[in-house]
Design a protein around this motif. Structure first.
Motif, PDB file in Angstrom:
ATOM      1  N   ALA A 194       1.855  20.681   1.126  1.00  0.00           N
ATOM      2  CA  ALA A 194       1.749  21.358  -0.557  1.00  0.00           C
ATOM      3  C   ALA A 194       1.354  22.234  -0.478  1.00  0.00           C
ATOM      4  O   ALA A 194       1.722  23.575  -1.262  1.00  0.00           O
ATOM      5  CB  ALA A 194       0.142  20.735  -1.713  1.00  0.00           C
ATOM      6  N   ALA A 195       0.298  23.318   1.086  1.00  0.00           N
ATOM      7  CA  ALA A 195       0.276  24.857  -0.052  1.00  0.00           C
ATOM      8  C   ALA A 195       1.211  25.427   0.720  1.00  0.00           C
ATOM      9  O   ALA A 195       1.554  27.135   0.570  1.00  0.00           O
ATOM     10  CB  ALA A 195      -0.849  24.855   1.590  1.00  0.00           C
ATOM     11  N   LEU A 196       2.173  24.549   1.419  1.00  0.00           N
ATOM     12  CA  LEU A 196       3.902  25.376   1.810  1.00  0.00           C
ATOM     13  C   LEU A 196       5.162  26.088   1.138  1.00  0.00           C
ATOM     14  O   LEU A 196       5.515  26.766   1.575  1.00  0.00           O
ATOM     15  CB  LEU A 196       4.511  24.353   2.657  1.00  0.00           C
ATOM     16  CG  LEU A 196       3.591  24.227   4.242  1.00  0.00           C
ATOM     17  CD1 LEU A 196       4.644  23.345   4.858  1.00  0.00           C
ATOM     18  CD2 LEU A 196       3.735  25.154   5.253  1.00  0.00           C
ATOM     19  N   THR A 197       4.372  25.494  -0.216  1.00  0.00           N
ATOM     20  CA  THR A 197       4.816  25.849  -1.136  1.00  0.00           C
ATOM     21  C   THR A 197       4.915  26.227  -2.752  1.00  0.00           C
ATOM     22  O   THR A 197       3.543  25.685  -2.491  1.00  0.00           O
ATOM     23  CB  THR A 197       6.439  24.923  -1.579  1.00  0.00           C
ATOM     24  OG1 THR A 197       7.620  24.582  -2.574  1.00  0.00           O
ATOM     25  CG2 THR A 197       5.821  23.319  -1.979  1.00  0.00           C
ATOM     26  N   PRO A 198       5.047  26.981  -3.355  1.00  0.00           N
ATOM     27  CA  PRO A 198       4.431  26.936  -4.513  1.00  0.00           C
ATOM     28  C   PRO A 198       4.692  26.086  -5.660  1.00  0.00           C
ATOM     29  O   PRO A 198       4.416  26.281  -6.429  1.00  0.00           O
ATOM     30  CB  PRO A 198       4.102  29.302  -4.876  1.00  0.00           C
ATOM     31  CG  PRO A 198       5.893  29.313  -4.015  1.00  0.00           C
ATOM     32  CD  PRO A 198       5.853  28.550  -3.334  1.00  0.00           C
ATOM     33  N   ARG A 199       6.358  25.869  -5.472  1.00  0.00           N
ATOM     34  CA  ARG A 199       6.569  25.029  -6.280  1.00  0.00           C
ATOM     35  C   ARG A 199       6.345  23.998  -5.931  1.00  0.00           C
ATOM     36  O   ARG A 199       6.509  22.702  -5.186  1.00  0.00           O
ATOM     37  CB  ARG A 199       8.076  24.906  -6.240  1.00  0.00           C
ATOM     38  CG  ARG A 199       8.585  26.636  -6.232  1.00  0.00           C
ATOM     39  CD  ARG A 199      10.488  25.956  -6.100  1.00  0.00           C
ATOM     40  NE  ARG A 199      11.116  27.122  -6.558  1.00  0.00           N
ATOM     41  CZ  ARG A 199      11.235  27.799  -7.291  1.00  0.00           C
ATOM     42  NH1 ARG A 199      10.934  27.198  -8.900  1.00  0.00           N
ATOM     43  NH2 ARG A 199      11.890  28.920  -7.812  1.00  0.00           N
ATOM     44  N   ARG A 200       5.638  23.176  -7.602  1.00  0.00           N
ATOM     45  CA  ARG A 200       4.824  21.623  -7.402  1.00  0.00           C
ATOM     46  C   ARG A 200       5.626  20.747  -7.273  1.00  0.00           C
ATOM     47  O   ARG A 200       5.214  19.411  -6.243  1.00  0.00           O
ATOM     48  CB  ARG A 200       4.374  21.565  -9.127  1.00  0.00           C
ATOM     49  CG  ARG A 200       3.372  20.041  -8.831  1.00  0.00           C
ATOM     50  CD  ARG A 200       2.612  20.481 -10.330  1.00  0.00           C
ATOM     51  NE  ARG A 200       1.873  18.750 -10.002  1.00  0.00           N
ATOM     52  CZ  ARG A 200       1.291  18.230 -11.305  1.00  0.00           C
ATOM     53  NH1 ARG A 200       1.556  19.062 -12.650  1.00  0.00           N
ATOM     54  NH2 ARG A 200       0.674  17.265 -11.000  1.00  0.00           N
ATOM     55  N   GLY A 201       6.955  20.398  -7.717  1.00  0.00           N
ATOM     56  CA  GLY A 201       8.142  19.284  -7.603  1.00  0.00           C
ATOM     57  C   GLY A 201       8.215  19.633  -5.913  1.00  0.00           C
ATOM     58  O   GLY A 201       8.209  18.399  -5.496  1.00  0.00           O
ATOM     59  N   PHE A 202       8.249  20.994  -5.951  1.00  0.00           N
ATOM     60  CA  PHE A 202       8.832  20.239  -4.251  1.00  0.00           C
ATOM     61  C   PHE A 202       8.152  20.233  -3.056  1.00  0.00           C
ATOM     62  O   PHE A 202       7.635  18.970  -2.331  1.00  0.00           O
ATOM     63  CB  PHE A 202       8.824  21.995  -3.103  1.00  0.00           C
ATOM     64  CG  PHE A 202      10.559  21.721  -3.638  1.00  0.00           C
ATOM     65  CD1 PHE A 202      11.723  21.313  -4.248  1.00  0.00           C
ATOM     66  CD2 PHE A 202      10.694  23.382  -3.784  1.00  0.00           C
ATOM     67  CE1 PHE A 202      12.753  21.639  -4.814  1.00  0.00           C
ATOM     68  CE2 PHE A 202      11.982  24.172  -4.021  1.00  0.00           C
ATOM     69  CZ  PHE A 202      13.132  22.546  -4.148  1.00  0.00           C
ATOM     70  N   GLY A 203       6.301  20.852  -3.183  1.00  0.00           N
ATOM     71  CA  GLY A 203       5.391  19.496  -2.726  1.00  0.00           C
ATOM     72  C   GLY A 203       4.988  17.738  -2.914  1.00  0.00           C
ATOM     73  O   GLY A 203       4.546  17.260  -1.677  1.00  0.00           O
ATOM     74  N   VAL A 204       5.340  17.500  -4.083  1.00  0.00           N
ATOM     75  CA  VAL A 204       5.400  16.471  -4.650  1.00  0.00           C
ATOM     76  C   VAL A 204       6.087  15.896  -3.772  1.00  0.00           C
ATOM     77  O   VAL A 204       5.930  14.479  -3.034  1.00  0.00           O
ATOM     78  CB  VAL A 204       6.070  16.362  -6.237  1.00  0.00           C
ATOM     79  CG1 VAL A 204       5.737  14.850  -6.259  1.00  0.00           C
ATOM     80  CG2 VAL A 204       4.263  16.843  -7.052  1.00  0.00           C
ATOM     81  N   ALA A 205       7.392  15.615  -3.806  1.00  0.00           N
ATOM     82  CA  ALA A 205       8.836  15.410  -2.809  1.00  0.00           C
ATOM     83  C   ALA A 205       8.251  15.264  -1.274  1.00  0.00           C
ATOM     84  O   ALA A 205       8.769  13.989  -0.914  1.00  0.00           O
ATOM     85  CB  ALA A 205       9.870  15.786  -3.494  1.00  0.00           C
ATOM     86  N   ALA A 206       7.768  16.414  -0.616  1.00  0.00           N
ATOM     87  CA  ALA A 206       7.625  16.537   0.646  1.00  0.00           C
ATOM     88  C   ALA A 206       6.293  15.296   0.708  1.00  0.00           C
ATOM     89  O   ALA A 206       6.096  15.019   1.780  1.00  0.00           O
ATOM     90  CB  ALA A 206       6.513  17.955   1.403  1.00  0.00           C
ATOM     91  N   VAL A 207       4.824  15.798   0.374  1.00  0.00           N
ATOM     92  CA  VAL A 207       4.466  14.844   0.024  1.00  0.00           C
ATOM     93  C   VAL A 207       4.394  13.237   0.047  1.00  0.00           C
ATOM     94  O   VAL A 207       4.049  12.057   0.944  1.00  0.00           O
ATOM     95  CB  VAL A 207       2.348  14.575  -0.727  1.00  0.00           C
ATOM     96  CG1 VAL A 207       1.685  14.058  -0.167  1.00  0.00           C
ATOM     97  CG2 VAL A 207       2.498  16.241  -0.901  1.00  0.00           C
ATOM     98  N   ILE A 208       5.112  12.929  -0.987  1.00  0.00           N
ATOM     99  CA  ILE A 208       5.622  10.907  -0.864  1.00  0.00           C
ATOM    100  C   ILE A 208       6.542  11.332   0.416  1.00  0.00           C
ATOM    101  O   ILE A 208       6.442   9.828   1.213  1.00  0.00           O
ATOM    102  CB  ILE A 208       6.699  10.668  -2.199  1.00  0.00           C
ATOM    103  CG1 ILE A 208       5.814  11.709  -3.289  1.00  0.00           C
ATOM    104  CG2 ILE A 208       7.480   9.698  -1.717  1.00  0.00           C
ATOM    105  CD1 ILE A 208       6.476  11.558  -4.945  1.00  0.00           C
ATOM    106  N   ALA A 209       7.247  11.856   1.187  1.00  0.00           N
ATOM    107  CA  ALA A 209       8.137  11.165   2.094  1.00  0.00           C
ATOM    108  C   ALA A 209       7.258  11.368   2.852  1.00  0.00           C
ATOM    109  O   ALA A 209       7.315  10.622   4.054  1.00  0.00           O
ATOM    110  CB  ALA A 209       8.884  12.770   1.993  1.00  0.00           C
ATOM    111  N   LEU A 210       6.354  12.184   3.546  1.00  0.00           N
ATOM    112  CA  LEU A 210       5.615  12.366   4.097  1.00  0.00           C
ATOM    113  C   LEU A 210       4.919  11.088   4.463  1.00  0.00           C
ATOM    114  O   LEU A 210       4.658  10.073   4.947  1.00  0.00           O
ATOM    115  CB  LEU A 210       5.137  13.449   4.694  1.00  0.00           C
ATOM    116  CG  LEU A 210       3.525  13.809   6.369  1.00  0.00           C
ATOM    117  CD1 LEU A 210       4.404  13.734   7.240  1.00  0.00           C
ATOM    118  CD2 LEU A 210       2.578  14.948   5.850  1.00  0.00           C
TER     119      LEU A 210
END
Length: 298
Positions: A194-210
């Protein structure tokens, strides 16, 4: 009259009531505790709008309802054991845990990055290590509450069903150790992503994927290895997904029944590798977060 003289004649000093602060300087420890408390409350929408409370509270309820049903079944049917082991419950509910983590980890850190408020934190007597420690501890505590409360429900239900106190207490303690490790691992990994991007939507998608997609991929590969008779590979494949790492550690050291195909979890020697990988991921996540916030805090 020269313009400079006119400006000097019109200049006035107004007393607008500013006063020096003469109270106690509470320092870094107080700031760290305040940031931890604020972040933990925010993970469940407390102190925020009603809309912000819906998702975390709903997911917390979803985590607890199956435990209540299992307790009711155990008490009514007078079974000799709980239908699900304490250590197995979080593995079964890993999809809910993953959704909660994906929703709340970006909420914890993304807004500070998006609105560039990190330098404001560090302009006070607080350092990058204080910020990272508070955020990490708050996210891990929120996850521990999410995964630990259902275990408490199971334990209380087991005692109400008059199951053996010593056996249930031991199993409950093992379950708590398991979810502590899970909370630390999931918190660290999700906050780094989540700390890699300031965009919350991108963070949510990345965490779900991981967290979620990696579990599906690892489970598929384990099933293929099991069908092909490669039982030794089944356990080692588990090193490539956070929840299967937890499964491997608790199988090797906490007396859990493995959720791997055929129940072929790691033995004690392989379990040591799983434990070292787990601790390395937690420590590495903290280190990456510290490095990230030392950079963005400039």
């Amino acid at each position: 009259m020269p313009p400079e003289t006119q400006t000097q004649q019109r200049a006035e000093i107004h007393n607008i009531g500013y006063r020096h602060y003469d109270g106690a300087r509470l320092g870094r420890a107080y700031a760290r505790r305040s940031l931890f408390s604020q972040s933990l409350r925010g993970a469940y929408g407390l102190g925020r709008s009603a809309k912000s409370k819906v998702a975390p509270m709903l997911l917390a309820a979803v985590m607890c309802v199956p435990a209540l049903i299992l307790v009711a079944v155990t008490v009514v049917t007078k079974q000799n054991s709980l239908p699900v082991e304490y250590t197995r419950y979080a593995v079964i509910m890993q999809a809910v845990i993953g959704l909660y983590t994906a929703a709340q980890a970006p909420q914890s850190v993304s807004r500070d990055l998006r609105f560039k408020t990190i330098p404001l934190y560090f302009s006070r007597p607080i350092e990058a290590a204080d910020y990272v420690t508070a955020k990490f501890a708050a996210m891990a505590s929120a996850l521990f509450a999410l995964t630990g409360v259902p275990l408490v429900i199971l334990y209380v239900g087991a005692l109400l069903a008059k199951l053996d106190f010593a056996d249930q207490t031991k199993a409950f303690a093992q379950g708590l150790v398991s979810v502590v490790l899970l909370s630390l691992l999931f918190a660290g990994i999700s906050l780094v992503v989540a700390a890699l991007t300031p965009r919350r939507g991108f963070g949510v998608a990345a965490v779900i994927a991981l967290l979620t997609i990696s579990y599906g991929a690892v489970s598929t590969l384990q099933a293929i290895a099991w069908d092909q008779g490669s039982t030794g590979a089944v356990s080692w494949i588990g090193l490539f997904s956070p929840i299967t790492i937890i499964d491997g550690v608790q199988t090797a050291f906490l007396g859990a029944t493995s959720a791997y195909p055929g129940g072929f979890g790691p033995d004690a020697k392989a379990g040591l590798v799983f434990l070292l990988v787990l601790l390395g991921l937690i420590a590495g996540s903290y280190g990456l977060l510290l490095r990230r916030y030392r950079k963005v805090g400039l």
